[in-house]
Design a protein around this motif. Sequence first.
Motif, mmCIF file in Angstrom:
data_model
loop_
_atom_site.group_PDB
_atom_site.id
_atom_site.type_symbol
_atom_site.label_atom_id
_atom_site.label_comp_id
_atom_site.label_asym_id
_atom_site.label_seq_id
_atom_site.Cartn_x
_atom_site.Cartn_y
_atom_site.Cartn_z
ATOM 1 N N ILE A 127 26.302 62.097 36.588
ATOM 2 C CA ILE A 127 25.903 60.736 36.273
ATOM 3 C C ILE A 127 27.123 59.834 36.340
ATOM 4 N N ASP A 128 27.058 58.838 37.184
ATOM 5 C CA ASP A 128 28.125 57.863 37.304
ATOM 6 C C ASP A 128 27.546 56.504 36.944
ATOM 7 N N LEU A 129 27.927 55.981 35.818
ATOM 8 C CA LEU A 129 27.414 54.681 35.404
ATOM 9 C C LEU A 129 28.132 53.581 36.161
ATOM 10 N N PHE A 130 27.411 52.503 36.432
ATOM 11 C CA PHE A 130 27.970 51.372 37.159
ATOM 12 C C PHE A 130 28.500 50.344 36.177
ATOM 13 N N TYR A 131 29.688 49.870 36.435
ATOM 14 C CA TYR A 131 30.313 48.838 35.624
ATOM 15 C C TYR A 131 30.815 47.725 36.538
ATOM 16 N N THR A 132 30.922 46.557 35.991
ATOM 17 C CA THR A 132 31.660 45.479 36.627
ATOM 18 C C THR A 132 33.013 45.417 35.921
ATOM 19 N N PRO A 133 33.990 44.736 36.501
ATOM 20 C CA PRO A 133 35.274 44.640 35.798
ATOM 21 C C PRO A 133 35.141 44.064 34.382
ATOM 22 N N ALA A 151 25.939 41.191 39.624
ATOM 23 C CA ALA A 151 27.139 40.950 38.829
ATOM 24 C C ALA A 151 27.902 39.719 39.291
ATOM 25 N N VAL A 152 27.926 39.480 40.590
ATOM 26 C CA VAL A 152 28.729 38.363 41.102
ATOM 27 C C VAL A 152 27.852 37.188 41.502
ATOM 28 N N LYS A 153 26.628 37.210 41.073
ATOM 29 C CA LYS A 153 25.678 36.158 41.418
ATOM 30 C C LYS A 153 26.215 34.795 40.998
ATOM 31 N N GLY A 154 26.273 33.919 41.944
ATOM 32 C CA GLY A 154 26.635 32.538 41.637
ATOM 33 C C GLY A 154 28.120 32.256 41.563
ATOM 34 N N ILE A 155 28.976 33.248 41.789
ATOM 35 C CA ILE A 155 30.401 32.939 41.754
ATOM 36 C C ILE A 155 30.945 32.908 43.163
ATOM 37 N N LYS A 156 31.936 32.120 43.343
ATOM 38 C CA LYS A 156 32.654 32.081 44.602
ATOM 39 C C LYS A 156 33.985 32.771 44.354
ATOM 40 N N HIS A 157 34.590 33.204 45.433
ATOM 41 C CA HIS A 157 35.861 33.890 45.250
ATOM 42 C C HIS A 157 36.933 32.877 44.876
ATOM 43 N N VAL A 158 37.428 33.035 43.703
ATOM 44 C CA VAL A 158 38.536 32.212 43.225
ATOM 45 C C VAL A 158 39.543 33.141 42.577
ATOM 46 N N ALA A 159 40.756 32.770 42.618
ATOM 47 C CA ALA A 159 41.775 33.571 41.956
ATOM 48 C C ALA A 159 41.541 33.497 40.454
ATOM 49 N N PRO A 160 41.569 34.616 39.759
ATOM 50 C CA PRO A 160 41.373 34.582 38.312
ATOM 51 C C PRO A 160 42.540 33.880 37.624
ATOM 52 N N LYS A 161 42.273 33.463 36.408
ATOM 53 C CA LYS A 161 43.297 32.778 35.645
ATOM 54 C C LYS A 161 44.493 33.704 35.434
ATOM 55 N N ASN A 162 45.642 33.128 35.445
ATOM 56 C CA ASN A 162 46.897 33.847 35.187
ATOM 57 C C ASN A 162 47.151 34.963 36.185
ATOM 58 N N TYR A 163 46.618 34.854 37.395
ATOM 59 C CA TYR A 163 46.853 35.878 38.389
ATOM 60 C C TYR A 163 47.813 35.356 39.431
ATOM 61 N N GLN A 164 48.829 36.137 39.678
ATOM 62 C CA GLN A 164 49.774 35.802 40.737
ATOM 63 C C GLN A 164 49.943 37.038 41.598
ATOM 64 N N PRO A 165 49.546 36.964 42.856
ATOM 65 C CA PRO A 165 49.688 38.133 43.719
ATOM 66 C C PRO A 165 51.155 38.485 43.895
ATOM 67 N N GLU A 166 51.378 39.784 44.067
ATOM 68 C CA GLU A 166 52.750 40.233 44.293
ATOM 69 C C GLU A 166 53.231 39.711 45.634
ATOM 70 N N THR A 167 54.466 39.361 45.669
ATOM 71 C CA THR A 167 55.034 38.937 46.949
ATOM 72 C C THR A 167 55.482 40.194 47.672
ATOM 73 N N LYS A 168 55.148 40.239 48.946
ATOM 74 C CA LYS A 168 55.487 41.412 49.737
ATOM 75 C C LYS A 168 56.960 41.341 50.123
ATOM 76 N N LYS A 169 57.619 42.472 49.951
ATOM 77 C CA LYS A 169 59.009 42.558 50.352
ATOM 78 C C LYS A 169 59.049 42.912 51.830
ATOM 79 N N PRO A 170 59.878 42.231 52.602
ATOM 80 C CA PRO A 170 59.951 42.581 54.026
ATOM 81 C C PRO A 170 60.580 43.964 54.186
ATOM 82 N N GLU A 171 59.975 44.747 55.063
ATOM 83 C CA GLU A 171 60.509 46.068 55.328
ATOM 84 C C GLU A 171 61.694 45.957 56.274
#
Length: 167
Positions: free
Chosen positions: A34-40, A142-162
């Motif tokens: 049994i695997d229950l479904f969750y949203t974040p 679960a995502v009904k009615g939302i558009k993709h927006v960055a969540p509050k206080n979220y800052q994506p990691e900056t990629k380091k150049p290889e």
Amino acid sequence: MNPRRQKRLVAVVAFVLLLGGAIGAMLYALQQNIDLFYTPSQLIEGMGDDKVKPEIGQRLRIGGMVVKGSVRRASDSLKVSFDLVDTGPIVTVEYEGILPDLFREGQGIVAQGVLVDATTILASEVLAKHDEEYMPPEVAEAVKGIKHVAPKNYQPETKKPEAGQQP
């Protein structure tokens, strides 16, 4: 009690015990699948009126939108991690393997795996939506009615150049 009735009683009791044992073994085996479904949000805040949270090590499925700019790939293996969001908190999914062709940032996915800590899932399978119109019913609800927006206080990691790449 005559011997004939005693034999029948023993046979009926043995049948009931065997049937009970078989049902018990079957329920035990199904419990592990049994695997229950969750949203974040449900994973972080709990599900239902009692706010029941999954336990560490519990198998589960989680669905949400992949946060843009959150996909991090290891340079030496197939390990990838990304963040999922629905309407609030962010959950990190770690996966080792080839992601589906339709996996993209900003789209809905369902990951199946084990809860490692309160906000991290170690996924064994990642499912992306089939096409532009299809979304798993749990994710759609679960995502009904939302558009993709960055969540509050979220800052994506900056990629380091290889080495050898221009920043």
